[in-house]
Design an enzyme around this catalytic site. Sequence first.
Site, PDB file in Angstrom:
ATOM      1  N   CYS A   1       0.807  -1.207   0.045  1.00 46.75           N
ATOM      2  CA  CYS A   1       0.134  -0.148   0.201  1.00 46.75           C
ATOM      3  C   CYS A   1       0.923   1.050   0.083  1.00 46.75           C
ATOM      4  O   CYS A   1       1.941   1.096   0.617  1.00 46.75           O
ATOM      5  CB  CYS A   1      -0.931  -0.064   1.247  1.00 46.75           C
ATOM      6  SG  CYS A   1      -2.159   1.323   1.234  1.00 46.75           S
TER       7      CYS A   1
ATOM      8  N   TYR B   1       6.901  13.004  -4.583  1.00 43.62           N
ATOM      9  CA  TYR B   1       7.207  11.981  -3.386  1.00 43.62           C
ATOM     10  C   TYR B   1       6.562  10.464  -3.778  1.00 43.62           C
ATOM     11  O   TYR B   1       7.172   9.592  -3.311  1.00 43.62           O
ATOM     12  CB  TYR B   1       6.529  12.429  -2.087  1.00 43.62           C
ATOM     13  CG  TYR B   1       7.236  13.627  -1.601  1.00 43.62           C
ATOM     14  CD1 TYR B   1       8.579  13.306  -1.429  1.00 43.62           C
ATOM     15  CD2 TYR B   1       6.546  14.761  -1.196  1.00 43.62           C
ATOM     16  CE1 TYR B   1       9.405  14.536  -0.555  1.00 43.62           C
ATOM     17  CE2 TYR B   1       7.256  15.886  -0.538  1.00 43.62           C
ATOM     18  CZ  TYR B   1       8.714  15.791  -0.445  1.00 43.62           C
ATOM     19  OH  TYR B   1       9.324  16.858   0.280  1.00 43.62           O
TER      20      TYR B   1
ATOM     21  N   GLU C   1       1.654  -5.004  -5.205  1.00 39.86           N
ATOM     22  CA  GLU C   1       0.401  -6.092  -4.643  1.00 39.86           C
ATOM     23  C   GLU C   1      -0.782  -5.743  -5.700  1.00 39.86           C
ATOM     24  O   GLU C   1      -1.176  -4.752  -6.107  1.00 39.86           O
ATOM     25  CB  GLU C   1       0.018  -5.839  -3.433  1.00 39.86           C
ATOM     26  CG  GLU C   1      -1.062  -6.958  -2.849  1.00 39.86           C
ATOM     27  CD  GLU C   1      -1.395  -6.639  -1.341  1.00 39.86           C
ATOM     28  OE1 GLU C   1      -2.485  -6.591  -1.249  1.00 39.86           O
ATOM     29  OE2 GLU C   1      -0.439  -6.589  -0.499  1.00 39.86           O
TER      30      GLU C   1
END
Length: 440
Positions: free
Chosen positions: A306, A318, A340
């Site tokens: 995540c 960023y 993921e």
Amino acid sequence: MGSIDPPKTENGYSNPDKSDADHRSAGGDGVPPATNDMTPESDDLKKRKTNMLPLEVGTQVMCRWRDGKYHPVKVIERRKMPFSAPNDYEYYVHYTEFNRRLDEWVKLEQLDLDSVEADVDDKVEEKVTSLKMTRHQKRKIDETHIEGHEELDAASLREHEEFTKVKNIATIELGRYEIETWYFSPFPPEYNDCLKLYFCEFCLNFMKRKEQLQRHMRKCDLKHPPGDEIYRSGTLSMFEVDGKKNKVYGQNLCYLAKLFLDHKTLYYDVDLFLFYVLCECDDRGCHMVGYFSKEKHSEESYNLACILTLPPYQRKGYGKFLIAFSYELSKKEGKVGTPERPLSDLGLLSYRGYWTRVLLDILKKHKGNISIKELSDMTAIKADDILQTLQGLELIQYRKGQHVICADPKVLDRHLKAAGRGGLEVDVSKLIWTPYKEQG
């Protein structure tokens, strides 16, 4: 998934001195109120409008947004105004052109009752929504937050959206920023009546009142995330936080992140994860900018679970830095990595941009033939991701039973230009890190 960026004040956060009510008040921002039509209404028209109140959940209507223009909305929820007339309700609406993050409570005077229509088919609505995103917005998406853990099937997605349809926390205070939230987050029940939460920016404990935060800050001795500093370059710092050693911090980080990630699964069992928290440092401490999480052991070679850049720090490179950092860790581990699955639309766009820039930079400089396997070894990018990226750019041909990369310099330059600028560079010489090993 199409999205539009909410209007922001300077530094990308909501102005603490100006509430939504200020933005929406009649004439407060130079926008005439919705009832400014000088044509007298007939009694029949007034009666018809009164009869349709209160509006039912599911009603489609036009609503005046903070830009002063009317946009189509769908009524998601309604609530009775205290000490008010029988039909005096507030309505929680979803702007059908925009991402769910802009859903909000509105007053009746913001709604154009002449535009009320019956519920429309959701598929038609989704189609209209996807067409509304401009090329300018698509270009900006690469630097927006990436939504993670979207492993929901259609039935689960409907259940998720029903359960999380109304934002429970409207704003948070984190360090020097007051930030408008985007989505529902399942905070413990005792926080159900809070529209605003106050976070300690170092330990991420959250409180209901400013005074509680001020008392807490006098006692809290943390000036950075509670983990090992593994990277420091200029004012940028990265901390590795073990979810097993710092369980409360990991859980608080998940609560915070869920306010800005729509379909993220909230992991209460944070023991299995490492959190890599990026900070901007000054003489007051290390202030969280964003983070990514990573499973300690992944059979699928996932190097990122995540990822989030907090709203005040978006559009500064960023997000790209965090993606690049996850691959530098994979290189140190001597493994290939991949994010993921399944990726959100925004996530896929961001990753494709990263893969494109990294691969094409190598192809431009490389003399002679190079294989997918060699590219994978050099970059730590999984071979499947390399193949799909190059196929999407039409740089792969299939000859004599094998894939051949066709790297025409002019074509590479064109694709590189389209991929946009990279983010902040990761200075690998400043990365001091050893791969995670389970303690005996």
